[in-house]
Design a protein around this motif. Structure first.
Motif, PDB file in Angstrom:
ATOM      1  N   ALA A  60      27.066  11.725 -19.454  1.00 27.38           N
ATOM      2  CA  ALA A  60      28.170  11.510 -18.530  1.00 27.38           C
ATOM      3  C   ALA A  60      27.603  11.406 -17.121  1.00 27.38           C
ATOM      4  CB  ALA A  60      29.153  12.676 -18.616  1.00 27.38           C
ATOM      5  N   ASP A  61      28.235  10.587 -16.297  1.00 26.15           N
ATOM      6  CA  ASP A  61      27.736  10.402 -14.932  1.00 26.15           C
ATOM      7  C   ASP A  61      27.640  11.716 -14.167  1.00 26.15           C
ATOM      8  OD1 ASP A  61      29.401   7.174 -14.390  1.00 26.15           O
ATOM      9  OD2 ASP A  61      27.475   7.685 -15.317  1.00 26.15           O
ATOM     10  N   ALA A  62      28.569  12.628 -14.422  1.00 24.71           N
ATOM     11  CA  ALA A  62      28.630  13.885 -13.663  1.00 24.71           C
ATOM     12  C   ALA A  62      27.435  14.795 -13.903  1.00 24.71           C
ATOM     13  CB  ALA A  62      29.916  14.624 -13.996  1.00 24.71           C
ATOM     14  N   VAL A  63      26.712  14.577 -15.011  1.00 20.24           N
ATOM     15  CA  VAL A  63      25.615  15.489 -15.351  1.00 20.24           C
ATOM     16  C   VAL A  63      24.260  14.797 -15.370  1.00 20.24           C
ATOM     17  CG1 VAL A  63      27.228  16.840 -16.728  1.00 20.24           C
ATOM     18  CG2 VAL A  63      25.728  15.190 -17.873  1.00 20.24           C
ATOM     19  N   LYS A  64      24.248  13.491 -15.152  1.00 20.23           N
ATOM     20  CA  LYS A  64      22.960  12.785 -15.147  1.00 20.23           C
ATOM     21  C   LYS A  64      22.020  13.426 -14.141  1.00 20.23           C
ATOM     22  CE  LYS A  64      24.353   8.206 -16.751  1.00 20.23           C
ATOM     23  NZ  LYS A  64      24.628   6.801 -16.380  1.00 20.23           N
ATOM     24  N   VAL A  65      20.756  13.488 -14.464  1.00 19.94           N
ATOM     25  CA  VAL A  65      19.693  14.082 -13.654  1.00 19.94           C
ATOM     26  C   VAL A  65      19.672  15.603 -13.791  1.00 19.94           C
ATOM     27  CG1 VAL A  65      18.712  14.378 -11.352  1.00 19.94           C
ATOM     28  CG2 VAL A  65      19.731  12.198 -12.001  1.00 19.94           C
ATOM     29  N   ARG A  66      20.837  16.246 -13.840  1.00 19.05           N
ATOM     30  CA  ARG A  66      20.876  17.710 -13.892  1.00 19.05           C
ATOM     31  C   ARG A  66      20.751  18.272 -15.307  1.00 19.05           C
ATOM     32  NH1 ARG A  66      25.337  20.272 -12.497  1.00 19.05           N
ATOM     33  NH2 ARG A  66      26.772  18.567 -13.004  1.00 19.05           N
ATOM     34  N   PHE A  67      21.276  17.558 -16.305  1.00 11.96           N
ATOM     35  CA  PHE A  67      21.270  18.038 -17.691  1.00 11.96           C
ATOM     36  C   PHE A  67      20.306  17.203 -18.531  1.00 11.96           C
ATOM     37  CE2 PHE A  67      25.897  19.879 -17.912  1.00 11.96           C
ATOM     38  CZ  PHE A  67      25.634  20.624 -16.766  1.00 11.96           C
ATOM     39  N   THR A  68      19.696  17.847 -19.519  1.00 14.73           N
ATOM     40  CA  THR A  68      18.811  17.147 -20.447  1.00 14.73           C
ATOM     41  C   THR A  68      19.153  17.546 -21.876  1.00 14.73           C
ATOM     42  OG1 THR A  68      17.019  17.132 -18.817  1.00 14.73           O
ATOM     43  CG2 THR A  68      16.428  16.690 -21.115  1.00 14.73           C
ATOM     44  N   ILE A  69      19.435  16.556 -22.713  1.00 12.69           N
ATOM     45  CA  ILE A  69      19.700  16.814 -24.122  1.00 12.69           C
ATOM     46  C   ILE A  69      18.457  16.489 -24.935  1.00 12.69           C
ATOM     47  CG2 ILE A  69      20.642  14.503 -24.606  1.00 12.69           C
ATOM     48  CD1 ILE A  69      22.678  15.879 -26.471  1.00 12.69           C
ATOM     49  N   SER A  70      18.198  17.297 -25.956  1.00 12.47           N
ATOM     50  CA  SER A  70      17.059  17.057 -26.843  1.00 12.47           C
ATOM     51  C   SER A  70      17.418  17.595 -28.227  1.00 12.47           C
ATOM     52  CB  SER A  70      15.796  17.726 -26.312  1.00 12.47           C
ATOM     53  OG  SER A  70      15.965  19.132 -26.224  1.00 12.47           O
ATOM     54  N   ARG A  71      16.595  17.254 -29.214  1.00 14.01           N
ATOM     55  CA  ARG A  71      16.843  17.760 -30.561  1.00 14.01           C
ATOM     56  C   ARG A  71      15.538  17.955 -31.292  1.00 14.01           C
ATOM     57  NH1 ARG A  71      20.374  13.286 -33.615  1.00 14.01           N
ATOM     58  NH2 ARG A  71      19.763  14.364 -35.530  1.00 14.01           N
ATOM     59  N   ASP A  72      15.584  18.890 -32.228  1.00 11.15           N
ATOM     60  CA  ASP A  72      14.456  19.146 -33.110  1.00 11.15           C
ATOM     61  C   ASP A  72      14.949  18.854 -34.521  1.00 11.15           C
ATOM     62  OD1 ASP A  72      12.493  20.172 -34.782  1.00 11.15           O
ATOM     63  OD2 ASP A  72      12.057  21.865 -33.463  1.00 11.15           O
ATOM     64  N   ASN A  73      14.571  17.710 -35.047  1.00 12.83           N
ATOM     65  CA  ASN A  73      15.065  17.305 -36.366  1.00 12.83           C
ATOM     66  C   ASN A  73      14.538  18.191 -37.488  1.00 12.83           C
ATOM     67  OD1 ASN A  73      16.597  15.157 -35.310  1.00 12.83           O
ATOM     68  ND2 ASN A  73      14.861  13.751 -35.416  1.00 12.83           N
ATOM     69  N   THR A  74      13.420  18.858 -37.263  1.00 16.68           N
ATOM     70  CA  THR A  74      12.886  19.759 -38.300  1.00 16.68           C
ATOM     71  C   THR A  74      13.713  21.025 -38.405  1.00 16.68           C
ATOM     72  OG1 THR A  74      11.380  20.902 -36.810  1.00 16.68           O
ATOM     73  CG2 THR A  74      10.561  18.890 -37.860  1.00 16.68           C
ATOM     74  N   LYS A  75      14.450  21.324 -37.332  1.00 21.81           N
ATOM     75  CA  LYS A  75      15.279  22.539 -37.313  1.00 21.81           C
ATOM     76  C   LYS A  75      16.774  22.214 -37.319  1.00 21.81           C
ATOM     77  CE  LYS A  75      11.850  25.264 -34.771  1.00 21.81           C
ATOM     78  NZ  LYS A  75      11.576  26.064 -33.548  1.00 21.81           N
ATOM     79  N   ASN A  76      17.124  20.935 -37.405  1.00 23.00           N
ATOM     80  CA  ASN A  76      18.538  20.514 -37.365  1.00 23.00           C
ATOM     81  C   ASN A  76      19.241  21.097 -36.134  1.00 23.00           C
ATOM     82  OD1 ASN A  76      18.194  19.102 -39.745  1.00 23.00           O
ATOM     83  ND2 ASN A  76      19.091  20.690 -41.035  1.00 23.00           N
ATOM     84  N   THR A  77      18.565  21.077 -35.014  1.00 25.85           N
ATOM     85  CA  THR A  77      19.068  21.733 -33.808  1.00 25.85           C
ATOM     86  C   THR A  77      19.083  20.774 -32.626  1.00 25.85           C
ATOM     87  OG1 THR A  77      18.273  23.890 -34.568  1.00 25.85           O
ATOM     88  CG2 THR A  77      18.708  23.655 -32.221  1.00 25.85           C
ATOM     89  N   VAL A  78      20.148  20.886 -31.836  1.00 23.56           N
ATOM     90  CA  VAL A  78      20.258  20.124 -30.590  1.00 23.56           C
ATOM     91  C   VAL A  78      20.332  21.112 -29.437  1.00 23.56           C
ATOM     92  CG1 VAL A  78      22.796  19.947 -30.722  1.00 23.56           C
ATOM     93  CG2 VAL A  78      21.483  18.268 -29.394  1.00 23.56           C
ATOM     94  N   TYR A  79      19.743  20.725 -28.316  1.00 28.25           N
ATOM     95  CA  TYR A  79      19.678  21.591 -27.136  1.00 28.25           C
ATOM     96  C   TYR A  79      20.306  20.877 -25.942  1.00 28.25           C
ATOM     97  CZ  TYR A  79      16.011  23.651 -30.034  1.00 28.25           C
ATOM     98  OH  TYR A  79      15.308  24.191 -31.071  1.00 28.25           O
ATOM     99  N   LEU A  80      20.794  21.668 -25.003  1.00 27.08           N
ATOM    100  CA  LEU A  80      21.256  21.120 -23.731  1.00 27.08           C
ATOM    101  C   LEU A  80      20.702  22.010 -22.631  1.00 27.08           C
ATOM    102  CD1 LEU A  80      23.020  18.881 -22.438  1.00 27.08           C
ATOM    103  CD2 LEU A  80      24.862  20.592 -22.296  1.00 27.08           C
ATOM    104  N   GLU A  81      19.749  21.462 -21.890  1.00 26.08           N
ATOM    105  CA  GLU A  81      19.179  22.159 -20.739  1.00 26.08           C
ATOM    106  C   GLU A  81      20.007  21.768 -19.532  1.00 26.08           C
ATOM    107  OE1 GLU A  81      16.456  24.262 -20.782  1.00 26.08           O
ATOM    108  OE2 GLU A  81      16.877  24.691 -18.684  1.00 26.08           O
ATOM    109  N   MET A  82      20.599  22.769 -18.883  1.00 31.41           N
ATOM    110  CA  MET A  82      21.482  22.517 -17.741  1.00 31.41           C
ATOM    111  C   MET A  82      20.874  23.138 -16.492  1.00 31.41           C
ATOM    112  SD  MET A  82      25.177  23.212 -19.554  1.00 31.41           S
ATOM    113  CE  MET A  82      24.845  24.951 -19.848  1.00 31.41           C
ATOM    114  N   ASP A  83      20.542  22.314 -15.527  1.00 30.55           N
ATOM    115  CA  ASP A  83      19.943  22.762 -14.271  1.00 30.55           C
ATOM    116  C   ASP A  83      20.880  22.463 -13.107  1.00 30.55           C
ATOM    117  OD1 ASP A  83      16.855  21.489 -15.568  1.00 30.55           O
ATOM    118  OD2 ASP A  83      17.520  23.578 -15.534  1.00 30.55           O
ATOM    119  N   ASN A  84      20.644  23.171 -11.997  1.00 32.24           N
ATOM    120  CA  ASN A  84      21.442  22.965 -10.793  1.00 32.24           C
ATOM    121  C   ASN A  84      22.943  22.987 -11.121  1.00 32.24           C
ATOM    122  OD1 ASN A  84      22.068  22.467  -8.113  1.00 32.24           O
ATOM    123  ND2 ASN A  84      21.793  20.246  -8.276  1.00 32.24           N
TER     124      ASN A  84
END
Length: 120
Positions: A60-84
């Motif tokens: 979403a435009d409101a979170v670009k640059v500040r948030f980072t989404i990633s996933r680990d397919n070996t663990k079936n897990t998704v992450y959301l790193e939220m900064d600032n």
């Protein structure tokens, strides 16, 4: 039975950081897109970010640059790193995943939600 279990929410001061995690478990054959949505009081649920099984991301435009989404397919897990983080990021954050369970059709699943509060 497929479940999504979220963790990592909490109270943080403006400018701070939080990391959300969402793990899928159960009888899973394949996981397609995973993502994070949020819903603030009195507002509709909105997409924050999502990521395909191949790693393509959308924000979403409101979170670009500040948030980072990633996933680990070996663990079936998704992450959301939220900064600032900002007060307007305060909401219940929900994980969503499109999953093909064994012996069942492709279905979208939701987590139970985790509260993120940004306040001084």
């Amino acid at each position: 039975q497929v479940q999504l279990l979220e963790s990592g929410g909490g109270l943080v001061q403006p400018g701070g950081s939080l990391r959300l995690s969402c793990a899928a478990s159960g009888s899973i054959s394949r996981i397609y897109t995973m993502g994070w949505y949020r819903q603030a009081p009195g507002k509709q649920r909105e997409l924050v970010a999502d990521i395909t099984s191949g790693g393509s991301t959308n924000y979403a435009d409101a979170v670009k640059v500040r948030f980072t989404i990633s996933r680990d397919n070996t663990k079936n897990t998704v992450y959301l790193e939220m900064d600032n983080l900002k007060p307007e990021d305060t909401a219940v954050y929900y994980c969503k995943a499109t999953i093909k369970p064994y012996f069942s059709p492709v279905t979208s699943y939701w987590g139970q939600g985790t509260q993120v509060t940004v306040s001084s």
